[in-house]
Write a protein that holds these residues in place. Structure first.
Motif, PDB file in Angstrom:
ATOM      1  N   SER A   4       3.580 -75.899 -10.778  1.00 44.70           N
ATOM      2  CA  SER A   4       4.475 -74.775 -11.069  1.00 44.70           C
ATOM      3  C   SER A   4       4.257 -74.203 -12.471  1.00 44.70           C
ATOM      4  CB  SER A   4       5.931 -75.220 -10.931  1.00 44.70           C
ATOM      5  OG  SER A   4       6.204 -76.296 -11.818  1.00 44.70           O
ATOM      6  N   THR A   5       3.524 -74.925 -13.299  1.00 44.22           N
ATOM      7  CA  THR A   5       3.317 -74.498 -14.676  1.00 44.22           C
ATOM      8  C   THR A   5       2.553 -73.181 -14.745  1.00 44.22           C
ATOM      9  OG1 THR A   5       3.200 -76.815 -15.314  1.00 44.22           O
ATOM     10  CG2 THR A   5       2.426 -75.206 -16.928  1.00 44.22           C
ATOM     11  N   VAL A   6       3.010 -72.294 -15.632  1.00 37.21           N
ATOM     12  CA  VAL A   6       2.329 -71.024 -15.862  1.00 37.21           C
ATOM     13  C   VAL A   6       1.684 -71.050 -17.238  1.00 37.21           C
ATOM     14  CG1 VAL A   6       2.621 -68.528 -16.124  1.00 37.21           C
ATOM     15  CG2 VAL A   6       3.912 -69.763 -14.364  1.00 37.21           C
ATOM     16  N   PHE A   7       0.426 -70.666 -17.300  1.00 34.57           N
ATOM     17  CA  PHE A   7      -0.307 -70.558 -18.563  1.00 34.57           C
ATOM     18  C   PHE A   7      -0.509 -69.069 -18.849  1.00 34.57           C
ATOM     19  CE2 PHE A   7      -1.415 -74.669 -16.803  1.00 34.57           C
ATOM     20  CZ  PHE A   7      -1.351 -75.516 -17.899  1.00 34.57           C
ATOM     21  N   PRO A   8       0.359 -68.479 -19.678  1.00 35.78           N
ATOM     22  CA  PRO A   8       0.318 -67.022 -19.872  1.00 35.78           C
ATOM     23  C   PRO A   8      -1.032 -66.500 -20.336  1.00 35.78           C
ATOM     24  CG  PRO A   8       2.346 -67.927 -20.777  1.00 35.78           C
ATOM     25  CD  PRO A   8       1.484 -69.095 -20.413  1.00 35.78           C
ATOM     26  N   ASP A   9      -1.786 -67.302 -21.098  1.00 36.90           N
ATOM     27  CA  ASP A   9      -3.073 -66.820 -21.603  1.00 36.90           C
ATOM     28  C   ASP A   9      -4.130 -66.688 -20.510  1.00 36.90           C
ATOM     29  OD1 ASP A   9      -2.896 -69.879 -22.015  1.00 36.90           O
ATOM     30  OD2 ASP A   9      -5.047 -69.513 -22.089  1.00 36.90           O
ATOM     31  N   PHE A  32      -6.025 -70.228  -9.907  1.00 37.26           N
ATOM     32  CA  PHE A  32      -6.276 -69.206 -10.925  1.00 37.26           C
ATOM     33  C   PHE A  32      -5.773 -67.834 -10.475  1.00 37.26           C
ATOM     34  CE2 PHE A  32      -9.105 -72.423 -12.686  1.00 37.26           C
ATOM     35  CZ  PHE A  32      -8.938 -72.230 -14.058  1.00 37.26           C
ATOM     36  N   VAL A  33      -5.884 -67.524  -9.192  1.00 35.37           N
ATOM     37  CA  VAL A  33      -5.316 -66.272  -8.673  1.00 35.37           C
ATOM     38  C   VAL A  33      -3.811 -66.256  -8.914  1.00 35.37           C
ATOM     39  CG1 VAL A  33      -4.762 -65.050  -6.521  1.00 35.37           C
ATOM     40  CG2 VAL A  33      -7.111 -65.772  -6.981  1.00 35.37           C
ATOM     41  N   ARG A  34      -3.179 -67.369  -8.670  1.00 37.23           N
ATOM     42  CA  ARG A  34      -1.720 -67.495  -8.858  1.00 37.23           C
ATOM     43  C   ARG A  34      -1.320 -67.288 -10.314  1.00 37.23           C
ATOM     44  NH1 ARG A  34       1.938 -72.037  -9.243  1.00 37.23           N
ATOM     45  NH2 ARG A  34       3.866 -71.665  -8.074  1.00 37.23           N
ATOM     46  N   GLN A  35      -2.208 -67.602 -11.243  1.00 42.83           N
ATOM     47  CA  GLN A  35      -1.937 -67.402 -12.661  1.00 42.83           C
ATOM     48  C   GLN A  35      -2.120 -65.946 -13.075  1.00 42.83           C
ATOM     49  OE1 GLN A  35      -0.984 -69.817 -15.081  1.00 42.83           O
ATOM     50  NE2 GLN A  35      -0.692 -71.211 -13.363  1.00 42.83           N
ATOM     51  N   PRO A 225      -6.555 -81.813  -2.698  1.00 39.95           N
ATOM     52  CA  PRO A 225      -7.292 -80.810  -3.484  1.00 39.95           C
ATOM     53  C   PRO A 225      -6.427 -80.111  -4.526  1.00 39.95           C
ATOM     54  CG  PRO A 225      -7.952 -80.677  -1.186  1.00 39.95           C
ATOM     55  CD  PRO A 225      -6.815 -81.662  -1.241  1.00 39.95           C
ATOM     56  N   ASP A 226      -5.178 -79.831  -4.188  1.00 41.35           N
ATOM     57  CA  ASP A 226      -4.290 -79.157  -5.142  1.00 41.35           C
ATOM     58  C   ASP A 226      -4.066 -79.979  -6.413  1.00 41.35           C
ATOM     59  OD1 ASP A 226      -4.055 -77.054  -3.403  1.00 41.35           O
ATOM     60  OD2 ASP A 226      -1.939 -77.381  -2.930  1.00 41.35           O
ATOM     61  N   ASP A 227      -4.262 -81.305  -6.327  1.00 39.34           N
ATOM     62  CA  ASP A 227      -4.046 -82.160  -7.496  1.00 39.34           C
ATOM     63  C   ASP A 227      -5.085 -81.940  -8.590  1.00 39.34           C
ATOM     64  OD1 ASP A 227      -1.744 -83.496  -6.485  1.00 39.34           O
ATOM     65  OD2 ASP A 227      -3.034 -84.751  -5.231  1.00 39.34           O
ATOM     66  N   MET A 228      -6.168 -81.258  -8.277  1.00 38.54           N
ATOM     67  CA  MET A 228      -7.179 -80.952  -9.285  1.00 38.54           C
ATOM     68  C   MET A 228      -6.860 -79.656 -10.041  1.00 38.54           C
ATOM     69  SD  MET A 228      -9.167 -83.499  -9.007  1.00 38.54           S
ATOM     70  CE  MET A 228      -7.875 -84.531  -8.285  1.00 38.54           C
ATOM     71  N   VAL A 229      -5.906 -78.879  -9.549  1.00 41.05           N
ATOM     72  CA  VAL A 229      -5.653 -77.553 -10.118  1.00 41.05           C
ATOM     73  C   VAL A 229      -5.001 -77.644 -11.489  1.00 41.05           C
ATOM     74  CG1 VAL A 229      -4.436 -75.370  -9.794  1.00 41.05           C
ATOM     75  CG2 VAL A 229      -5.546 -76.476  -7.845  1.00 41.05           C
ATOM     76  N   GLY A 230      -3.944 -78.423 -11.611  1.00 46.32           N
ATOM     77  CA  GLY A 230      -3.252 -78.525 -12.905  1.00 46.32           C
ATOM     78  C   GLY A 230      -4.162 -78.964 -14.027  1.00 46.32           C
ATOM     79  N   PRO A 231      -4.923 -80.067 -13.852  1.00 50.66           N
ATOM     80  CA  PRO A 231      -5.853 -80.467 -14.914  1.00 50.66           C
ATOM     81  C   PRO A 231      -6.859 -79.382 -15.260  1.00 50.66           C
ATOM     82  CG  PRO A 231      -5.534 -82.267 -13.370  1.00 50.66           C
ATOM     83  CD  PRO A 231      -4.849 -81.078 -12.779  1.00 50.66           C
ATOM     84  N   CYS A 232      -7.342 -78.653 -14.246  1.00 52.04           N
ATOM     85  CA  CYS A 232      -8.342 -77.616 -14.500  1.00 52.04           C
ATOM     86  C   CYS A 232      -7.723 -76.432 -15.246  1.00 52.04           C
ATOM     87  CB  CYS A 232      -8.953 -77.163 -13.182  1.00 52.04           C
ATOM     88  SG  CYS A 232     -10.421 -76.145 -13.382  1.00 52.04           S
ATOM     89  N   LEU A 233      -6.533 -76.002 -14.832  1.00 56.66           N
ATOM     90  CA  LEU A 233      -5.850 -74.919 -15.546  1.00 56.66           C
ATOM     91  C   LEU A 233      -5.609 -75.301 -16.998  1.00 56.66           C
ATOM     92  CD1 LEU A 233      -3.158 -73.883 -12.891  1.00 56.66           C
ATOM     93  CD2 LEU A 233      -5.252 -72.631 -13.471  1.00 56.66           C
ATOM     94  N   PHE A 234      -5.187 -76.532 -17.225  1.00 56.02           N
ATOM     95  CA  PHE A 234      -4.942 -77.005 -18.591  1.00 56.02           C
ATOM     96  C   PHE A 234      -6.210 -76.920 -19.436  1.00 56.02           C
ATOM     97  CE2 PHE A 234      -5.442 -80.855 -21.291  1.00 56.02           C
ATOM     98  CZ  PHE A 234      -4.624 -80.463 -22.337  1.00 56.02           C
ATOM     99  N   LEU A 235      -7.310 -77.436 -18.920  1.00 63.33           N
ATOM    100  CA  LEU A 235      -8.552 -77.428 -19.692  1.00 63.33           C
ATOM    101  C   LEU A 235      -9.060 -76.012 -19.944  1.00 63.33           C
ATOM    102  CD1 LEU A 235     -10.492 -80.443 -18.133  1.00 63.33           C
ATOM    103  CD2 LEU A 235      -9.368 -80.347 -20.369  1.00 63.33           C
TER     104      LEU A 235
END
Length: 255
Positions: A4-9, A32-35, A225-235
């Motif tokens: 659910s985390t949003v990364f505004p940048d 990434f589309v969701r962001q 597969p969704d469990d890889m999204v948060g770490p990838c968005l963070f990095l």
């Protein structure tokens, strides 16, 4: 479930994902589309990729760009990068996700098979970086995330050519990070554990095998597969501004 985390940048960032049409890659594309990023993804499988494009546009109103490309063809890869840049501007986030985890016996490996395996699992990661670098440098920096695997860390023995490539991804990551930091380009890796993609469930994940594997994880759940999204968005985000040359292991605590 996507984080659910949003990364505004990440909004409006030009993102390129390899192998983005299915499995972990499809989850990354959606993440990434969701962001709100401008996402282009490369995949050789046309039908599921086109279906994903329509699905994400309907769901988010943000249509990703699908690039039907064989990553074994480096000229085609370079053309795909150019097409993504023409559509979305200089790529400032590159996700090297594409892989082929075919099982194989040592005795059966030929020189042609070795070259084929490396041409999917290692070589395109370098040449994708090379292709995006001019635009990324001109843009003032960016983030590269390379996908490796815990398979070589746990001495998995039924795919040695693949594990050699995945070990190479970490060496590549650290070498690139050391070179590109001066350009404000961060390079990190993610090492997934046994992620339950449709491919894994169809080919290798038996109930007995999954029970034994999860029994060795600290977190007693299947990795999705969704469990890889948060770490990838963070990095990829500015939240990891001073993090580079690292490998983030996402395996439920197996190691």
């Amino acid at each position: 479930m996507l984080p659910s985390t949003v990364f505004p940048d990440l909004k409006d960032r030009s993102v390129l994902i390899t192998g983005g049409g299915s499995g972990i890659g499809a989850s990354l594309t959606e993440g990434f589309v969701r962001q709100g990023a401008r996402v282009a993804f490369i995949d050789i499988a046309e039908a599921p990729s086109l279906a994903l494009v329509e699905q994400l546009e309907q769901k988010y109103g943000n249509r990703p760009l699908y690039l039907n490309t064989d990553l074994r063809d480096i000229d085609a890869l370079r053309k795909a990068v150019a097409e993504a840049e023409a559509a979305h501007g200089a790529i400032t986030v590159l996700i090297n996700n594409a892989a082929w985890d075919d099982r194989h016996e040592i005795e059966a490996v030929t020189e042609d098979y070795w070259n084929l395996n490396q041409s999917i699992n290692l070589r395109p990661q370098f040449f994708a970086v090379q292709a995006v670098l001019p635009g990324m440098k001109k843009a003032g920096g960016g983030a590269i995330v390379n996908f490796t695997s815990v398979s070589f860390m746990m001495n998995q023995g039924d795919l040695p050519v693949y594990t050699a490539a995945k070990a190479g991804v970490i060496g590549l990551t650290k070498g690139l990070a050391g070179k590109l930091g001066i350009d404000k380009i961060r390079v990190n890796a993610i090492a997934p554990g046994w992620v339950m993609t449709e491919r894994q469930k169809e080919l290798w994940a038996t109930p007995e095998g999954m029970k034994a594997h999860i029994g060795k994880q600290s977190l007693k759940e299947e990795i999705q597969p969704d469990d890889m999204v948060g770490p990838c968005l963070f990095l990829a985000s500015d939240a990891a501004r001073m993090l580079t040359a690292q490998t983030l292991i996402v395996d439920g605590g197996y190691l």
